[in-house]
Design an enzyme around this catalytic site. Sequence first.
Site, PDB file in Angstrom:
ATOM      1  N   CYS A  86      27.555  -3.586 -98.505  1.00 34.35           N
ATOM      2  CA  CYS A  86      28.351  -4.815 -98.470  1.00 34.35           C
ATOM      3  C   CYS A  86      28.281  -5.545 -99.813  1.00 34.35           C
ATOM      4  O   CYS A  86      28.827  -5.069-100.790  1.00 34.35           O
ATOM      5  CB  CYS A  86      27.922  -5.692 -97.290  1.00 34.35           C
ATOM      6  SG  CYS A  86      29.205  -6.886 -96.866  1.00 34.35           S
ATOM      7  N   HIS A 180      27.879  -2.323 -92.671  1.00 38.70           N
ATOM      8  CA  HIS A 180      26.411  -2.418 -92.607  1.00 38.70           C
ATOM      9  C   HIS A 180      25.830  -1.259 -91.793  1.00 38.70           C
ATOM     10  O   HIS A 180      25.836  -1.306 -90.566  1.00 38.70           O
ATOM     11  CB  HIS A 180      25.992  -3.745 -91.963  1.00 38.70           C
ATOM     12  CG  HIS A 180      26.235  -4.920 -92.847  1.00 38.70           C
ATOM     13  ND1 HIS A 180      25.267  -5.412 -93.702  1.00 38.70           N
ATOM     14  CD2 HIS A 180      27.325  -5.687 -93.034  1.00 38.70           C
ATOM     15  CE1 HIS A 180      25.758  -6.446 -94.373  1.00 38.70           C
ATOM     16  NE2 HIS A 180      27.016  -6.626 -93.986  1.00 38.70           N
ATOM     17  N   GLU A 182      22.756  -0.618 -91.459  1.00 34.58           N
ATOM     18  CA  GLU A 182      21.412  -0.959 -90.954  1.00 34.58           C
ATOM     19  C   GLU A 182      21.416  -1.581 -89.565  1.00 34.58           C
ATOM     20  O   GLU A 182      20.377  -1.657 -88.913  1.00 34.58           O
ATOM     21  CB  GLU A 182      20.696  -1.886 -91.954  1.00 34.58           C
ATOM     22  CG  GLU A 182      21.248  -3.307 -92.090  1.00 34.58           C
ATOM     23  CD  GLU A 182      22.411  -3.434 -93.092  1.00 34.58           C
ATOM     24  OE1 GLU A 182      23.225  -2.487 -93.186  1.00 34.58           O
ATOM     25  OE2 GLU A 182      22.516  -4.488 -93.737  1.00 34.58           O
TER      26      GLU A 182
HETATM   27  N1  GLN Z   1      27.598  -9.291 -95.642  1.00 38.24           N
HETATM   28  C1  GLN Z   1      27.799  -9.395 -96.937  1.00 38.24           C
HETATM   29  O1  GLN Z   1      27.073  -8.853 -97.753  1.00 38.24           O
HETATM   30  C2  GLN Z   1      28.940 -10.287 -97.342  1.00 38.24           C
HETATM   31  C3  GLN Z   1      29.230 -10.266 -98.817  1.00 38.24           C
HETATM   32  C4  GLN Z   1      30.197 -11.360 -99.231  1.00 38.24           C
HETATM   33  N2  GLN Z   1      29.604 -12.649 -98.965  1.00 38.24           N
HETATM   34  C5  GLN Z   1      31.526 -11.179 -98.478  1.00 38.24           C
HETATM   35  O2  GLN Z   1      31.886 -12.001 -97.675  1.00 38.24           O
HETATM   36  O3  GLN Z   1      32.214 -10.230 -98.712  1.00 38.24           O
END
Ligand code: GLN
Length: 524
Positions: A86, A180, A182
């Site tokens: 991310c 994600h 994880e």
């Molecule tokens: N979950 C995250 O790592 C979000 C990354 C960033 N804040 C976004 O909105 O894209």
Amino acid sequence: MDDAHLPDSILIVDFGSQVTQLIARRVREAGVYSEIAPFTQAEEAFHRLKPKGIILSGSPAGVPDEGSPRAPELLFEAGIPILGICYGQQVMSHQLGGEVRPGHETGEGGEFGRAFLTVTKQCALFDGLWKEGERHQVWMSHGDKVTKFAPGFEIVAISDGAPFAVIADEKRKFYGTQFHPEVVHTPDGGKLIANFVRHVCGLAGDWTMAAYRETKVREIREQVGDGKVICGLSGGVDSSVAAILIHEAIGEQLTCVFVDHGLLRLNEREQVETMFRDHYNIPLVVVDAEDMFMEGLSGTTDPEAKRKFIGKTFIDVFEAEAKKVGGADFLAQGTLYPDVIESVSFTGGPSVTIKSHHNVGGLPERMNMQLVEPLRELFKDEVRELGRELGLPDMFVGRHPFPGPGLAIRIPGEVTKERCDILRKADAIYLDEIRKAGLYDAIWQAFAVLLPVKTVGVMGDHRTYDSVCGLRAVTSTDGMTADVYPFDASFLTGVATRIVNEVQGINRVVYDYTSKPPGTIEWE
Ligand SMILES: NC(=O)CC[C@H](N)C(=O)O
Ligand SMILES: Nc1ncnc2c1ncn2[C@@H]1O[C@H](COP(=O)(O)OP(=O)(O)OP(=O)(O)O)[C@@H](O)[C@H]1O
Ligand SMILES: O=c1[nH]c(=O)c2[nH+]cn([C@@H]3O[C@H](COP(=O)(O)O)[C@@H](O)[C@H]3O)c2[nH]1
Ligand SMILES: [Mg+2]
């Protein structure tokens, strides 16, 4: 840990995500040792650990925002594999020459929650797991997105909202996922992380709880030297495991202290004392501190104020006991990761405080003793596994968690001895019925709550005007999220009848149907 004993490892660079510890956990599950370093300390950690691979975490920050975190450049030049998750993907793309744009600029909303991606090209990260053309469920939580990838990368999976769902530079072994892996809501996420650490980084996957135990024993010895340690022992899983581990490390330098603060369950003090003395030959001091706690709580109704007072008073008791054993410089606690993340942010960054767990956010600012917390990065089920590894009997390992502030956070409003006594009786009946029904082990945690609400009832043709008792039971693996335990209605009506009949002061019983989130497990 000192350098001579460092196992092959993965360095996790934390940009402040709420779920960074889950990355560490998945890496441990793949049998590989890892350490988390806040991005500000990642360079130092890199030199110390000499990791075989790097994972960059998510973040509440946005790459296009001024002053948002960056990874140390040398990580990209180290010649070892990198997985960016991310924000990690976004920051890697940005730092290597790609482009990231904020959601409000692209005019496209982000993706939050369940999403599906399609694999467009094979890569080492997917080997043996995902094939070209397949669709897979993943979990997303982003507003920003990569709009141009850096030189050397190519797209290997796409989703509706993120054309760069997974990008790969196979030559450098750099991978980025917009989703994600994880979290459990990405069903193949654990396997993907295992693929990264074993297949891509080439690690053997032979790191076990036995190895964790050895590492911690060594660390405790290094930290404590020939000093004395007081361990706050509640009889719960965490402090029991911590005590046994510390005893293994430093033997007679350890004294355990059990605090009876008057907020314990029915007969708990006697049970813990017997259970511990029967199984272990570790000095145990039982402190009767009921008056001190109850007097201090009198008049307090705010949940955070209760927690802070209890945290501070625990420390006062521990410090007094430390003097009695000839001056202990160290205080050991069975603090776990969920206690930490809910109380404070791991990086001291922008994640929010949910509640101050008495042993973390509830600690007074100035403490005379140094903390020894060997379980600080583990989740509950991992502590149980470590407990089994240490040979702890099932009666310790399988116990439902019980919070340090005890009944104080199960009596919304003012806490008095009278109300504690009422709650103790109701709670004991509830647990008794759960045990009799053979449900204790199927439930993660169950307890009664005494509400500051009186309702009207009728018993034996008399009008009653008494308190409401709430019942809670949840299933969970780590306490971070929880589901409501779905009792049969007949079980609940049986418990309600017994409580109202047997406990004076309660004339109505309700069952709490809230999962976590949006609720928390405890009511305060
Ligand atoms: N979950 C995250 O790592 C979000 C990354 C960033 N804040 C976004 O909105 O894209
Ligand atoms: N009554 C108590 N006396 C001494 N120390 C306590 C007491 N209650 C809590 N503590 C300390 O606070 C720490 C955190 O409490 P917590 O309830 O999270 O863990 P636990 O009681 O060891 O395990 P469990 O979560 O299974 O109840 C404990 O590990 C212990 O060190
Ligand atoms: O030792 C503790 N000190 C605390 O201050 C504390 N607050 C919550 N808990 C326990 O943590 C788990 C998650 O609880 P919540 O969903 O209520 O935050 C549940 O198992 C709770 O019982 C505590 N344990
Ligand atoms: Mg406890």
